[in-house]
Motif scaffolding. Sequence first.
Motif, PDB file in Angstrom:
ATOM      1  N   UNK A 238       2.229  -8.984  12.499  1.00  0.00           N
ATOM      2  CA  UNK A 238       1.067  -9.024  11.634  1.00  0.00           C
ATOM      3  C   UNK A 238       1.457  -8.608  10.221  1.00  0.00           C
ATOM      4  N   UNK A 239       0.993  -9.414   9.252  1.00  0.00           N
ATOM      5  CA  UNK A 239       1.207  -9.141   7.830  1.00  0.00           C
ATOM      6  C   UNK A 239       2.692  -9.021   7.483  1.00  0.00           C
ATOM      7  N   UNK A 240       3.559  -9.558   8.333  1.00  0.00           N
ATOM      8  CA  UNK A 240       4.981  -9.564   8.044  1.00  0.00           C
ATOM      9  C   UNK A 240       5.665  -8.220   8.116  1.00  0.00           C
ATOM     10  N   UNK A 241       4.994  -7.216   8.689  1.00  0.00           N
ATOM     11  CA  UNK A 241       5.565  -5.875   8.770  1.00  0.00           C
ATOM     12  C   UNK A 241       6.517  -5.788   9.953  1.00  0.00           C
ATOM     13  N   UNK A 242       7.777  -5.515   9.682  1.00  0.00           N
ATOM     14  CA  UNK A 242       8.793  -5.444  10.724  1.00  0.00           C
ATOM     15  C   UNK A 242       8.866  -4.016  11.261  1.00  0.00           C
ATOM     16  N   UNK A 243       8.827  -3.868  12.594  1.00  0.00           N
ATOM     17  CA  UNK A 243       8.955  -2.550  13.187  1.00  0.00           C
ATOM     18  C   UNK A 243      10.154  -2.514  14.123  1.00  0.00           C
ATOM     19  N   UNK A 244      10.483  -1.323  14.632  1.00  0.00           N
ATOM     20  CA  UNK A 244      11.654  -1.134  15.482  1.00  0.00           C
ATOM     21  C   UNK A 244      11.277  -0.245  16.669  1.00  0.00           C
ATOM     22  N   UNK A 245      10.633  -0.833  17.682  1.00  0.00           N
ATOM     23  CA  UNK A 245      10.229  -0.043  18.855  1.00  0.00           C
ATOM     24  C   UNK A 245      11.446   0.428  19.638  1.00  0.00           C
ATOM     25  N   UNK A 246      11.302   1.527  20.403  1.00  0.00           N
ATOM     26  CA  UNK A 246      12.435   2.055  21.180  1.00  0.00           C
ATOM     27  C   UNK A 246      12.794   1.200  22.387  1.00  0.00           C
ATOM     28  N   UNK A 247      11.882   0.332  22.832  1.00  0.00           N
ATOM     29  CA  UNK A 247      12.171  -0.588  23.931  1.00  0.00           C
ATOM     30  C   UNK A 247      11.201  -1.759  23.854  1.00  0.00           C
ATOM     31  N   UNK A 248      11.528  -2.852  24.571  1.00  0.00           N
ATOM     32  CA  UNK A 248      10.679  -4.033  24.587  1.00  0.00           C
ATOM     33  C   UNK A 248       9.853  -4.128  25.866  1.00  0.00           C
ATOM     34  N   UNK A 249      10.532  -4.035  27.008  1.00  0.00           N
ATOM     35  CA  UNK A 249       9.849  -4.183  28.294  1.00  0.00           C
ATOM     36  C   UNK A 249      10.022  -2.972  29.197  1.00  0.00           C
ATOM     37  N   UNK A 250      11.214  -2.389  29.200  1.00  0.00           N
ATOM     38  CA  UNK A 250      11.566  -1.366  30.177  1.00  0.00           C
ATOM     39  C   UNK A 250      12.001  -0.088  29.460  1.00  0.00           C
ATOM     40  N   UNK A 251      11.227   0.972  29.609  1.00  0.00           N
ATOM     41  CA  UNK A 251      11.524   2.239  28.932  1.00  0.00           C
ATOM     42  C   UNK A 251      12.607   3.042  29.626  1.00  0.00           C
TER      43      UNK A 251
ATOM     44  N   UNK B 178       2.819 -16.718  16.180  1.00  0.00           N
ATOM     45  CA  UNK B 178       2.006 -15.588  15.730  1.00  0.00           C
ATOM     46  C   UNK B 178       1.901 -14.544  16.824  1.00  0.00           C
ATOM     47  N   UNK B 179       2.033 -13.280  16.447  1.00  0.00           N
ATOM     48  CA  UNK B 179       1.782 -12.200  17.391  1.00  0.00           C
ATOM     49  C   UNK B 179       0.284 -12.131  17.663  1.00  0.00           C
ATOM     50  N   UNK B 180      -0.081 -11.851  18.897  1.00  0.00           N
ATOM     51  CA  UNK B 180      -1.488 -11.801  19.291  1.00  0.00           C
ATOM     52  C   UNK B 180      -1.919 -10.353  19.422  1.00  0.00           C
ATOM     53  N   UNK B 181      -3.061 -10.034  18.882  1.00  0.00           N
ATOM     54  CA  UNK B 181      -3.571  -8.679  18.957  1.00  0.00           C
ATOM     55  C   UNK B 181      -4.085  -8.356  20.360  1.00  0.00           C
ATOM     56  N   UNK B 182      -3.958  -7.080  20.733  1.00  0.00           N
ATOM     57  CA  UNK B 182      -4.586  -6.618  21.967  1.00  0.00           C
ATOM     58  C   UNK B 182      -6.088  -6.629  21.746  1.00  0.00           C
ATOM     59  N   UNK B 183      -6.833  -7.253  22.616  1.00  0.00           N
ATOM     60  CA  UNK B 183      -8.261  -7.406  22.401  1.00  0.00           C
ATOM     61  C   UNK B 183      -9.003  -7.270  23.719  1.00  0.00           C
ATOM     62  N   UNK B 184     -10.300  -7.021  23.633  1.00  0.00           N
ATOM     63  CA  UNK B 184     -11.136  -6.933  24.812  1.00  0.00           C
ATOM     64  C   UNK B 184     -11.244  -8.304  25.469  1.00  0.00           C
TER      65      UNK B 184
ATOM     66  N   UNK C 184      19.714  -3.997  12.903  1.00  0.00           N
ATOM     67  CA  UNK C 184      18.297  -3.940  12.538  1.00  0.00           C
ATOM     68  C   UNK C 184      18.011  -4.861  11.356  1.00  0.00           C
ATOM     69  N   UNK C 185      16.835  -5.485  11.390  1.00  0.00           N
ATOM     70  CA  UNK C 185      16.356  -6.303  10.280  1.00  0.00           C
ATOM     71  C   UNK C 185      15.119  -5.647   9.692  1.00  0.00           C
ATOM     72  N   UNK C 186      14.937  -5.819   8.390  1.00  0.00           N
ATOM     73  CA  UNK C 186      13.815  -5.178   7.708  1.00  0.00           C
ATOM     74  C   UNK C 186      12.931  -6.180   6.983  1.00  0.00           C
ATOM     75  N   UNK C 187      13.251  -7.448   7.079  1.00  0.00           N
ATOM     76  CA  UNK C 187      12.478  -8.468   6.365  1.00  0.00           C
ATOM     77  C   UNK C 187      12.590  -9.790   7.113  1.00  0.00           C
ATOM     78  N   UNK C 188      11.486 -10.530   7.112  1.00  0.00           N
ATOM     79  CA  UNK C 188      11.465 -11.858   7.719  1.00  0.00           C
ATOM     80  C   UNK C 188      11.086 -12.862   6.649  1.00  0.00           C
ATOM     81  N   UNK C 189      11.909 -13.876   6.481  1.00  0.00           N
ATOM     82  CA  UNK C 189      11.650 -14.911   5.497  1.00  0.00           C
ATOM     83  C   UNK C 189      11.108 -16.146   6.190  1.00  0.00           C
ATOM     84  N   UNK C 190       9.988 -16.665   5.662  1.00  0.00           N
ATOM     85  CA  UNK C 190       9.420 -17.878   6.239  1.00  0.00           C
ATOM     86  C   UNK C 190      10.289 -19.082   5.916  1.00  0.00           C
ATOM     87  N   UNK C 191      10.796 -19.117   4.692  1.00  0.00           N
ATOM     88  CA  UNK C 191      11.628 -20.237   4.275  1.00  0.00           C
ATOM     89  C   UNK C 191      13.016 -20.104   4.873  1.00  0.00           C
TER      90      UNK C 191
END
Length: 579
Positions: A507-520, A435-441, A567-574
């Motif tokens: 979260x909620x299975x929504x797939x995104x495509x950020x421009x970088x992961x660690x190093x911009x 599970x992805x973890x939310x940024x939290x206080x 690029x992928x646009x869907x994640x299947x649990x099964x």
Amino acid sequence: MSDNLSPMKQVPAELWMYMFELLDSSKDLNNVLRTCRSFHNFAIRALHRSITWKTPRAFAHNMPFWRDEAEVMLNNVECLDLRISTLPDHAHGTFVDTNGWTFTRSDPDPLFRYAQGPWVEEDPNDIHNMPIIRTIKFYKIQETFATSLLYAALVARLTSFTKLHTLRLQNLFFTDELLGALHILPGLRTLHIESCFFPRRQNVTARDYSKLPITSLTMVNLRRQVLRGGHHGEDENHIFAEMDEDINYALDIASAHNLRTLRVDSTADVFALVYRKRDHGAYSYKIPEQLTHLYVMRKRTVRNTVQPMFHSEQLFPIAAYAVMERCPTLTTVSLGYPLPKHHTFPKHDSLPNLTHCEGSLDTIAALATGRPLRALNILRSDAATEGILETLARLSQEHVNLQMLSIHCKTWDLEILDAITQLFPGLRKLRVTFDARKVCKPWDQVEFWARIGSRTPSYELAEDMPSQQDHANGQQSPDEDTIVSFGPHYLYRLQDLNTVEIFAIPFEGTVDHPPFLFDSTFESIDEELRNLVIPWNRYCKSLRKVQLYSGYVLQRGYEGGTWDMHKLYEILESSDFKY
């Protein structure tokens, strides 16, 4: 061949057709057919291998194409995604006719009309009391419908696709004509039915669905028509409805004699209503003789969609366990539900040919004993790392030559990856998701208060601390250095490893495509991903596919080849159990 011919004309037409059929992207095929007339003639056939009819208007505008190209194109259609319905004549709604014109018949009535009592008074001559109209209002369906003439043309065109082997029916009202069309498609092998309504039994022709040629069937999120409904007294916020639960005749589609793969959820309990029959006080079972792959799925929640609980769902999937015990041909079983503690399933002699298993951690542990398993997919596990490691150790004692292992954990833990690579050296496919973890206080986390000890909490101190994701319970995902170390420290143990997938489920299975992961500073995400896995090349020579983020996957065709990003646009649990 003549030397005067252009290089393009020297290539046989059959070879061009074959090359264009390898293109999966409709966008790419559209670009190809605009190149020249020859490419247009080749690519147009490949483009129409798989077609989608989502709206009546789109189909109406598409009708002239099929009429003009009938002889050439009809044999090219292999897959169809259909989402078009019709309504009875004179019903209220928005319609599209054969010319593509849209018109509306207004409905002045509210959702459910009631007199003195809580139930609607039935009047067979009143169009508003037809179940299909009441169903549209209850489920808040806002779509356009085909007129009867346009719908008849649609069904006629559907039955003309003689090479059609895959049919997806979604968000539509079945009709007697559509049910009959299923029997006219000789090449139909895969049938997917999702979020559909079925007509009342007295409005359809009795048919023998066991003769259908399908080998794969999916029936999920089936809906029921509303027979009667109303409000509780004068309170319009509390609507109730009586559903038409008698759809057993439609579920009989699962009795197809050649059926090999079956996917159902609680809305389609074919186990209790089709495969099991009560005869003189005792149960008798009639299961397709060639059934080998069974997926018992959880009912998927669809946002902004009315999804009531039906009576037939209450005991699901109890009957499925009895069916599985009487089906020795099963090689793949997926259970989206935990095993009931009061049930004797699985018996030691059941499922003797089971090789692929999917389910919770406890389900996998129960089904693994005494069966020749080759692939496992452990669905979401809330167990602590110690419990997961203990179960993996037990599994390895009997299935050390496992070829595929997929596991979804609550949090990322490097210990799990380390244990898997030591316990199962023969893996060809490894998938670890979490599970992805939310940024939290930081003060929202137990670790923060444990860190500051017995001192009085200071919110000023907490504000000064960075609100980082690793303050959450468990790390969000491996950092850059850890990913680089996967190959030389862990994956090198798996000499036959072909596919590795280690990433966080968004979260909620929504797939995104950020421009970088660690190093911009990298020029592109492609370059950054390749830079992460290049250190693996020396240690993972058989590796061909890598996924480190939900929206991206890297692939190469051979050892030493260049890693290409997709690029992928869907994640299947099964799992598809391809390894």
